[in-house]
Design a protein around this motif. Structure first.
Motif, PDB file in Angstrom:
ATOM      1  N   UNK A 108       0.808  -1.217   0.000  1.00 20.22           N
ATOM      2  CA  UNK A 108       0.000   0.000   0.000  1.00 20.22           C
ATOM      3  C   UNK A 108       0.836   1.259   0.000  1.00 20.22           C
ATOM      4  N   UNK A 109       2.029   1.190   0.608  1.00 16.55           N
ATOM      5  CA  UNK A 109       2.875   2.376   0.699  1.00 16.55           C
ATOM      6  C   UNK A 109       3.479   2.758  -0.639  1.00 16.55           C
ATOM      7  N   UNK A 110       3.867   1.756  -1.441  1.00 17.94           N
ATOM      8  CA  UNK A 110       4.670   2.040  -2.628  1.00 17.94           C
ATOM      9  C   UNK A 110       4.015   1.658  -3.943  1.00 17.94           C
ATOM     10  N   UNK A 111       2.839   1.032  -3.921  1.00 16.09           N
ATOM     11  CA  UNK A 111       2.137   0.707  -5.163  1.00 16.09           C
ATOM     12  C   UNK A 111       0.682   1.161  -5.057  1.00 16.09           C
ATOM     13  N   UNK A 112       0.059   1.371  -6.209  1.00 12.23           N
ATOM     14  CA  UNK A 112      -1.319   1.878  -6.210  1.00 12.23           C
ATOM     15  C   UNK A 112      -2.363   0.767  -6.176  1.00 12.23           C
ATOM     16  N   UNK A 113      -1.964  -0.468  -6.459  1.00 14.95           N
ATOM     17  CA  UNK A 113      -2.916  -1.578  -6.452  1.00 14.95           C
ATOM     18  C   UNK A 113      -2.788  -2.428  -5.204  1.00 14.95           C
ATOM     19  N   UNK A 114      -3.311  -3.658  -5.284  1.00 12.22           N
ATOM     20  CA  UNK A 114      -3.197  -4.597  -4.179  1.00 12.22           C
ATOM     21  C   UNK A 114      -2.858  -5.971  -4.747  1.00 12.22           C
ATOM     22  N   UNK A 115      -1.631  -6.434  -4.442  1.00 12.42           N
ATOM     23  CA  UNK A 115      -1.155  -7.702  -4.983  1.00 12.42           C
ATOM     24  C   UNK A 115      -0.635  -8.638  -3.899  1.00 12.42           C
ATOM     25  N   UNK A 116      -1.025  -8.405  -2.656  1.00 11.94           N
ATOM     26  CA  UNK A 116      -0.501  -9.213  -1.551  1.00 11.94           C
ATOM     27  C   UNK A 116      -1.616  -9.965  -0.835  1.00 11.94           C
ATOM     28  N   UNK A 117      -2.499 -10.581  -1.601  1.00 11.67           N
ATOM     29  CA  UNK A 117      -3.592 -11.341  -0.991  1.00 11.67           C
ATOM     30  C   UNK A 117      -3.058 -12.514  -0.164  1.00 11.67           C
ATOM     31  N   UNK A 118      -2.003 -13.158  -0.658  1.00 14.14           N
ATOM     32  CA  UNK A 118      -1.431 -14.286   0.087  1.00 14.14           C
ATOM     33  C   UNK A 118      -0.842 -13.820   1.416  1.00 14.14           C
ATOM     34  N   UNK A 119      -0.193 -12.654   1.405  1.00 12.27           N
ATOM     35  CA  UNK A 119       0.368 -12.112   2.644  1.00 12.27           C
ATOM     36  C   UNK A 119      -0.746 -11.731   3.624  1.00 12.27           C
ATOM     37  N   UNK A 120      -1.835 -11.180   3.106  1.00  6.72           N
ATOM     38  CA  UNK A 120      -2.976 -10.846   3.954  1.00  6.72           C
ATOM     39  C   UNK A 120      -3.536 -12.104   4.611  1.00  6.72           C
ATOM     40  N   UNK A 121      -3.669 -13.162   3.833  1.00  7.84           N
ATOM     41  CA  UNK A 121      -4.171 -14.432   4.383  1.00  7.84           C
ATOM     42  C   UNK A 121      -3.235 -14.968   5.460  1.00  7.84           C
TER      43      UNK A 121
END
Length: 508
Positions: A458-471
């Motif tokens: 979230x700090x350095x990119x405009x999208x969200x690509x860390x669904x695995x990390x969130x899980x």
């Protein structure tokens, strides 16, 4: 055996009665010197610290000895008020009592110093071992005095340990060997000149020599501690401090918890001030440059070159939040342990006790998080604020639950050590993008990995690509919540202990 020697012996016996206390007294210096020193040296090179990486690797021994001495001395003083008042009422001179307390703390400080210096010499050759050993002793003695003063003036464990942690973080992270800042204000830090003398570097500030100023700090800290302990060991008396449904019990418990916290306004100030100062100073002392950071975009890994100034404040916020949340978790559970057992005997439902304690801990974590995010917004602009806030909140909840687990397992002293050590190694060393572009493989197994990757995304990119990390982060929370539930239920179901002359609450 003299009275003072007998008191010192008993005070040390109280400390060592809890096994983890003695183990961590040996383990923490080794962890600092062996594990944390190399990443901290990399940070010093990036931030322009005096003497570069080797200087930081040397003074990590002093930082470890200082932290251990401060916390051990704090609990020697803060939790022995009733005992010390009884001794004073029995005719023991207050100066002798204060001397015995400081002597017992000095023995613990010397033990921590010895382990730290041995770890330093075992890691590699030391240019001037006697100078380094003497400097490490001065680190320990100064913080021994600070721990005693805070213990005498701030009896509340959460407030006291947070104050000590705040002073230590400012001293270590913004001292001359790690930070390249030339601010005159930073010269007032307790071990500023001790650090320079230990690594044999001239300060360049003029005036008295570094050794003279260092010895002045040592003498002042000891004298102030002796005076404060003796003057606060009074012989006055201490004060002693309808709904039956599940919802009613919960509301009543939360109201009583709120009333208890209203009596400690310092806690609320510290929850706001500590993260704010830490973030603002991190941003102020960071020089411009370029450092690689591994990110994930559209499912693929990329390496982006980022100016440290543009991300340091934003990525350091979770370290302060996590340490505060863990400390609050430790002491909310331990301070309420006896009360929870009595409430359970009186018919309070275990689920209500669990919900009450978790709500209080998470509320404190939420306050620290909200203040940190507000301050961060003044020095840092996240590319995706929603994802960034979610990552920070994930870390806050994770470490609040870690604190709840640490308290019953390790007790007050060792729990305090662990509440600082785990987030320091995890978020400050293992996950920090300031030290390496991507976390090392061992850092993937730590509780902060998932939340940190979400935060950086979230700090350095405009999208969200860390669904695995969130899980992964949510999985850690589920496991910690289950563990906390089991521990708190066992506390509520444990019979109240019988009073013992030998037991001492300081090291429970």
């Amino acid at each position: 055996m003299t009275t003072t020697a007998l008191l010192v012996r008993r005070f040390l016996a109280d400390y060592t009665r809890n096994g983890p206390n003695l183990v961590l007294l040996a383990v923490i210096p080794v962890v600092f010197v062996v594990v944390a020193a190399p990443p901290m040296a990399d940070a010093a090179r990036l931030l322009g610290g005096t003497g570069g990486g080797p200087a930081v690797e040397t003074v990590t021994a002093g930082w470890a000895a200082a932290f251990l001495s401060a916390v051990a001395m704090y609990f020697q003083i803060s939790t022995a008020r009733t005992t010390d008042r009884r001794l004073a009422l029995a005719g023991l001179a207050r100066l002798r009592l204060a001397t015995a307390r400081l002597t017992a703390g000095a023995v613990l400080a010397l033990m921590a110093t010895l382990v730290a210096v041995l770890a330093l010499t075992a890691r590699g050759p030391v240019d001037d071992p006697w100078r380094v050993a003497t400097g490490t002793v001065m680190f320990a003695v100064v913080y021994l005095g600070l721990g005693a003063v805070v213990g005498a003036l701030v009896p509340n464990a959460v407030n006291g340990t947070v104050i000590l942690m705040f002073i230590w973080i400012l001293d270590a992270f913004f001292g001359p060997t790690l930070s390249g800042s030339e601010s005159a204000v930073l010269r007032l830090l307790p071990t500023h000149f001790i650090s320079l003398w230990t690594v044999a570097l001239p300060s360049g500030h003029g005036g008295p020599e570094e050794l003279a100023v260092s010895l002045g700090w040592v003498i002042t800290a000891l004298a102030l501690a002796l005076w404060v302990i003796a003057s606060t060991t009074t012989t006055g008396r201490t004060r002693r401090a309808s709904r039956t449904g599940r919802v009613g019990q919960l509301l009543t418990s939360l109201r009583m918890g709120w009333h208890d916290w209203r009596r400690t306004p310092v806690l609320w100030l510290l929850l706001a001030i500590v993260p704010a100062v830490f973030i603002l100073l991190s941003d102020a002392v960071t020089p411009h440059g370029h450092t690689p950071v591994v990110l994930r975009e559209a499912g693929a890994k990329i390496t982006s070159m980022v100016d440290p100034v543009e991300m340091h404040g934003g990525t350091m916020a979770p370290v302060a939040i996590a340490s505060l949340a863990a400390l609050v978790g430790v002491f909310v559970v331990l301070d309420a342990r006896a009360a929870d057992r009595r409430l359970a005997l009186a018919g309070q439902r275990p689920s209500v006790l669990l919900a009450t304690r978790l709500t209080m801990v998470l509320t404190a974590a939420a306050i620290a998080t909200a203040v940190s995010l507000a301050v961060t917004a003044t020095v840092f602009d996240a590319r995706n604020w929603g994802v960034y806030i979610g990552g920070v909140a994930l870390l806050a909840v994770t470490y609040a639950l870690i604190g709840v687990v640490l308290g019953p397992v390790f007790g007050r002293v060792s729990g305090t050590f662990m509440a600082f050590l785990i987030p320091f190694l995890d978020l400050g060393i293992g996950q920090s993008p300031m030290l390496r572009g991507e976390p090392a493989s061992w850092a993937h197994w730590l509780p902060g990995y998932g939340g940190t990757r979400v935060m950086i995304d979230g700090a350095l990119t405009s999208g969200f690509d860390e669904a695995a990390s969130l899980t992964l982060g949510l999985g850690w929370i589920a496991v910690l919540l289950l563990t906390a539930t089991v521990l708190l239920r066992s506390i509520a179901g444990t019979p109240l202990p019988k009073p013992s002359r030998r037991a001492h609450p300081a090291h429970a």
